[in-house]
Scaffold this active site. Structure first.
Site, PDB file in Angstrom:
ATOM      1  N   GLU A 174      28.814 -13.612  10.354  1.00 14.95           N
ATOM      2  CA  GLU A 174      29.545 -13.255   9.125  1.00 14.95           C
ATOM      3  C   GLU A 174      31.015 -13.663   9.203  1.00 14.95           C
ATOM      4  O   GLU A 174      31.926 -12.842   9.073  1.00 14.95           O
ATOM      5  CB  GLU A 174      29.418 -11.751   8.865  1.00 14.95           C
ATOM      6  CG  GLU A 174      27.986 -11.324   8.571  1.00 14.95           C
ATOM      7  CD  GLU A 174      27.828  -9.856   8.184  1.00 14.95           C
ATOM      8  OE1 GLU A 174      28.686  -9.042   8.555  1.00 14.95           O
ATOM      9  OE2 GLU A 174      26.831  -9.525   7.520  1.00 14.95           O
TER      10      GLU A 174
ATOM     11  N   GLU B 195      19.740 -11.904   8.102  1.00  8.53           N
ATOM     12  CA  GLU B 195      19.847 -10.435   8.015  1.00  8.53           C
ATOM     13  C   GLU B 195      19.508 -10.020   6.595  1.00  8.53           C
ATOM     14  O   GLU B 195      19.992 -10.611   5.632  1.00  8.53           O
ATOM     15  CB  GLU B 195      21.269  -9.933   8.303  1.00  8.53           C
ATOM     16  CG  GLU B 195      21.684  -9.992   9.736  1.00  8.53           C
ATOM     17  CD  GLU B 195      23.055  -9.356   9.985  1.00  8.53           C
ATOM     18  OE1 GLU B 195      23.414  -8.379   9.294  1.00  8.53           O
ATOM     19  OE2 GLU B 195      23.755  -9.847  10.878  1.00  8.53           O
TER      20      GLU B 195
HETATM   21  C1  BG6 Z   1      26.141  -6.934   9.029  1.00  2.58           C
HETATM   22  C2  BG6 Z   1      26.341  -7.133  10.502  1.00  2.58           C
HETATM   23  O1  BG6 Z   1      27.366  -6.792   8.423  1.00  2.58           O
HETATM   24  O2  BG6 Z   1      25.447  -5.830   8.573  1.00  2.58           O
HETATM   25  C3  BG6 Z   1      25.496  -6.268  11.398  1.00  2.58           C
HETATM   26  O3  BG6 Z   1      26.186  -8.479  10.865  1.00  2.58           O
HETATM   27  C4  BG6 Z   1      25.360  -4.908  10.778  1.00  2.58           C
HETATM   28  O4  BG6 Z   1      26.073  -6.246  12.677  1.00  2.58           O
HETATM   29  C5  BG6 Z   1      24.647  -5.049   9.439  1.00  2.58           C
HETATM   30  O5  BG6 Z   1      24.740  -3.953  11.568  1.00  2.58           O
HETATM   31  C6  BG6 Z   1      24.376  -3.735   8.741  1.00  2.58           C
HETATM   32  O6  BG6 Z   1      25.537  -2.997   8.659  1.00  2.58           O
HETATM   33  P1  BG6 Z   1      25.600  -1.502   9.181  1.00  2.58           P
HETATM   34  O7  BG6 Z   1      27.014  -1.116   9.060  1.00  2.58           O
HETATM   35  O8  BG6 Z   1      24.696  -0.732   8.282  1.00  2.58           O
HETATM   36  O9  BG6 Z   1      25.143  -1.513  10.585  1.00  2.58           O
END
Ligand code: BG6
Length: 468
Positions: free
Chosen positions: A170, A361
């Site tokens: 990111e 993701e």
């Molecule tokens: C992304 C990141 O922003 O979102 C991850 O690359 C992160 O590392 C994921 O865990 C989800 O966000 P969160 O804050 O719910 O863990």
């Protein structure tokens, strides 16, 4: 619904959110080890016992058990990161830490044992702490040299084992989260825009250098940039709102443009000029950027936002700013749920960059309740997660029908892990429940959830089960 032949189905994690073992086998500290509350508060002076990431889900010791479960689901790909501080404990060390290198050798071997392709993030929000404290992270030009040494080491070590690489997780989040994303200790409010964009420039150069080295050392390697994708919609059709969206998009597209086109875009040059921002760029760096563009574009996708003159500023938008969309529901953590946004962003990115895309993701952070499964074990009836993932995959299928080339899809936190933004265990994304609570208690036992069996079917049918 049929996905392309060879489509890479799988899941994703990051070292700092699951490995634990934060000070074992020569690992140095990284910024996560001193961020017990995620991005919500600043760093502590040293690791504190309330930091759940120090033990994570103990993946460091239990990866074999976890990989076996991923294989049972049918994973074709597993995305994880290498913790830089396991390889170079301080970041600026002259020699790598052999035990750290060995751990990832074993991990990648275990993946291949099941025919699972590793997809590796080189830097996932886990800059060695020493680089933050001594150099102020990516603001400092020296980081390029340290990163180069690190990537050279891991490329030489894992060539033949890892084909897919992502240079920075990111990367666009550095504008709003300089510490998390760029290891920059100066608080954002005190950081000049010139320093901030200089840090971006250093990351772009490091990324291009990694791409160059990867192609030299591993001719088969595919290197991607990784962007936090956040579709932005206008709040109204007022031209001012539409232009506000265009401008907001520039601040994210800039990062993909640099990786795909290899040069500073006109809209950014204008912004730098008008804001009095100076970024030092050498002729050699310009050449490096132009000649070493990425093979594919990867991104995370969770939610979308709005821009416009009116409307309420969103309280929680996955590390980014923006306004609430009155048409969309939100998760328990306030992130809007927008499956169609995935189709939209896939089309927009492909139109813009004409590169294969990889969704690395996507998922729903939710509170789960462990219940008896009626067979003497335990499970979670996570129909809400199945619905979320189903709806997003249907939109991904639509984008494929639109002609967008998509290499694969890895859900975020395929096994429950510690959240990045809030450092909680209770914000769960996984197909596998991990018995660990926000207060650190729990047995760390693993339990497949209902979604585990659902995803297994989706993968086995290469997407056809989505129609059921
Ligand atoms: C992304 C990141 O922003 O979102 C991850 O690359 C992160 O590392 C994921 O865990 C989800 O966000 P969160 O804050 O719910 O863990």
């Amino acid at each position: 619904m049929k996905f392309p032949e060879g489509f890479l189905w799988g899941g994703a994690v990051a070292a700092n959110q699951c490995e634990g073992a934060y000070n074992e086998d020569g690992k140095g500290l990284d910024i996560q080890d001193v961020m017990p509350k995620g991005v919500l508060t600043g760093p502590t002076k040293e690791p504190t016992p309330d930091n759940l990431k120090l033990a994570g889900i103990d993946f460091y010791h239990r990866y074999k058990e976890d990989l076996k479960l991923f294989a049972e689901m049918g994973f074709k790909v597993f995305r994880t990161s290498i913790a830089w501080s396991r390889i170079f404990p301080n970041g600026d060390d002259a020699e790598p830490n052999e035990k750290g290198l060995q751990f990832y050798d074993d991990l990648f071997d275990e993946c291949h044992k099941y025919g699972i392709e590793p997809l590796v993030t080189i830097s996932h929000y886990e800059t060695p702490l020493h680089l933050a404290e001594q150099y102020n992270g990516w603001v400092n030009h020296d980081l390029i040299g340290f990163y180069e040494r690190y990537v050279r080491t891991i490329f030489n070590r894992y060539k033949g084992k890892v084909k897919y690489w992502l240079t920075f997780n990111e990367i666009n989040s550095v504008l709003r989260q300089p510490l998390l994303s760029g290891g920059i200790l100066t608080p954002r409010e005190e950081l000049s825009l010139s320093d901030l964009y200089q840090a971006c420039h250093h990351e772009f150069v490091a990324s291009a250098l990694a791409t160059k080295l990867a192609h030299e050392i591993m001719p088969d390697a595919k290197v991607g940039c990784m962007i936090l994708a956040l579709p932005i919609y206008p709040l109204t059709p007022a031209p001012d709102d539409v232009l506000a969206v265009m401008e907001a998009n520039h601040f994210n597209d800039f990062f993909g443009d640099m990786h795909v086109r290899g040069r500073y875009p006109g809209y950014m040059k204008r912004y730098f000029r008008e804001q009095g921002i100076t970024v030092n760029v050498t002729a050699e760096e310009e050449e490096l950027l132009a000649e070493n563009t990425v093979d594919f574009v990867s991104f995370s996708y969770y939610s979308s936002l709005c821009e416009g003159r009116k409307g309420k500023e969103s309280e929680s938008a996955n590390l980014m700013g923006g306004k609430d969309n009155p048409y969309l529901k939100k998760s328990e953590w306030g992130w809007t749920i927008d499956p169609q946004g995935l189709r939209y962003v896939l089309n927009r990115y492909y139109d813009r960059w004409q590169k294969p895309l990889f969704i690395v993701e996507n998922g729903l952070g939710a509170k789960d309740v462990l219940v008896d499964d009626g067979k003497g074990g335990k499970t979670v009836e996570d129909d809400y997660r199945i619905e979320f993932l189903h709806d997003h995959l249907v939109q991904l299928g639509e984008a494929i029908k639109d002609g967008v080339p998509v290499l694969g899809y890895t859900t975020w936190g395929c096994i429950d892990l510690v959240s990045a933004s809030t450092a909680q265990m209770s914000k769960r994304y996984g197909f596998i429940y991990v018995d660990r609570n926000d207060d650190g208690t729990g047995t760390l036992a693993r339990y497949p959830k209902k979604s585990f069996y659902w995803y297994q079917k989706v993968i086995a049918s290469n997407g056809a089960a989505l129609d059921e």
